[in-house]
Write an enzyme that holds these catalytic residues in place. Sequence first.
Site, short mmCIF file in Angstrom:
data_model
loop_
_atom_site.label_atom_id
_atom_site.label_comp_id
_atom_site.label_asym_id
_atom_site.label_seq_id
_atom_site.Cartn_x
_atom_site.Cartn_y
_atom_site.Cartn_z
N LYS A 234 2.59 129.98 38.98
CA LYS A 234 3.08 128.68 39.41
C LYS A 234 1.97 127.72 39.79
O LYS A 234 0.93 128.09 40.31
CB LYS A 234 4.01 128.82 40.64
N HIS B 222 19.42 107.49 30.80
CA HIS B 222 20.22 108.65 31.22
C HIS B 222 19.41 109.95 31.15
O HIS B 222 19.98 111.03 31.00
CB HIS B 222 21.49 108.81 30.37
N GLU C 187 5.92 115.82 45.22
CA GLU C 187 7.21 116.08 45.87
C GLU C 187 7.27 115.45 47.26
O GLU C 187 8.29 114.91 47.68
CB GLU C 187 7.45 117.58 46.00
N SER D 286 1.80 129.62 44.19
CA SER D 286 2.86 130.31 44.90
C SER D 286 2.32 131.65 45.38
O SER D 286 1.52 132.28 44.69
CB SER D 286 4.04 130.53 43.96
#
Length: 473
Positions: free
Chosen positions: A296, A169, A303, A290
């Site tokens: 970042k 979970h 992804e 970024s």
Amino acid sequence: MTKTSEKSEPVRTARALWGGHFATDPAPLMQRINASIGFDKRLWAEDIRGSIAHARMLAACGIISETDRDAIIAGLKEIAREIEEGSFVFDPALEDIHLNIEARLIERIGEAGRRLHTARSRNDQVATDLRLWVKAACDRADRLLRALQEVLLVRAEAHAEDVMPGFTHLQVAQPVTLGHHLLAYVEMFGRDRSRFSDAARRMDECPLGAAALAGTSFPIDRAMTARELGFARPMANSIDAVSDRDFVLDYLASAAITAVHLSRLAEELVLWATPQFGFIKLPEAFTSGSSIMPQKRNPDAAELVRGKAGRVIGHLMALLTVLKGLPLAYSKDMQEDKEGLFDAADTLELCLAATAAMLEGARFDSARMREAAAIGHSTATDLADWLVRVKGVPFREAHGIAARAVRRAEELGCRLEELPDAELRALDPRIDAGVRAVLGVERSVASRTSFGGTAPIRVREAIAAARRRFLEP
Ligand code: ARG
């Protein structure tokens, strides 16, 4: 129309090849919706191989002369050279790769070229070409999956003892080793390889010679063409041979499942690379910055591996949908099998390679993972197990005692293993200092020695076994 006038007619239109009884050329819109050359040119090498095998068989069976056979084979090899060097003109007026190559052959060698299409049809031709292509794609997937397993095994070996939190979970459950976690993916990719090899074995039958759908009146030798093209045998039923696209579905289904595995791994990389987790530093070369937030470092490649699974799954769904209502045998709908297949294969191969490269260059922060393994009272099960094993407490009762220990630790704001002896004894008088032996995360993982378990000795054995099962030829 007499034979001689047909012979001298230009072959640069589909009408010249199949439209003898047509008075008009296809509408421009018809050409746009009908032509597949824009994508099926990827089948050129398979098409030429198939035609060479067919020509050899026609001559061996006395259906064409050896002189014609030799002219056809030499002409096809010349065309292969033209395509390779980029001088071949792919013409949408000629619909597809099959008509493009045949027309060029007739242009180059004349009369003999017009004999090549004896005892075959584009229906068995395209089914043969595509099977050859998908068989090769299965091999490529296998090689890339194997390479990925190899990277995972190297990393698993280096981290066979390093403790990390195991989750259920997405809540900290029990400590595991990173090596063990990585081996889970080695198993998944092993099953994926077996799916591709099952698919390749099933599709190892040759449609060529089924002709349009009914077989042919010429005395052909289907076993010969099957052998020449490296198939185990000819397909048994000519109607099935031209209408079956199960082999593409088999590939796409295997690819979709592989893509799902890659996506789960990619998701873990994304999660682990967050500052909150901080388990992993992805190689800079596979991340991006970024333009407005200087701090970042985004895990773009991971992804995209996660996201691209959607495309591969979509291509499987698309072809299932195309095929579901088709009557036997061939229908033009089946031309819709190719773009999705090619894109799925390109996508899958890219994702497999990118994932292997990301893992190869990733740096795991073992200290941070160990630290995270200790939070969340991850050894509560070990406390319960200890009460059962050492003190003979029934498991359900032991579970209750361990749960109270967790509550107490939470009240005191400490970790389970930081509870003082007196606190533990107050929870249950049977708990003595001996319990300390199981409350640390290293002890916890070391104790999970059941087959397939996370104990480092089992993980090392599992790595050796996986090398034998997956990497030895
Ligand atoms: N371009 C077609 C395809 O990809 C080849 C087969 C065409 N057959 C036919 N009877 N029109 O499916």
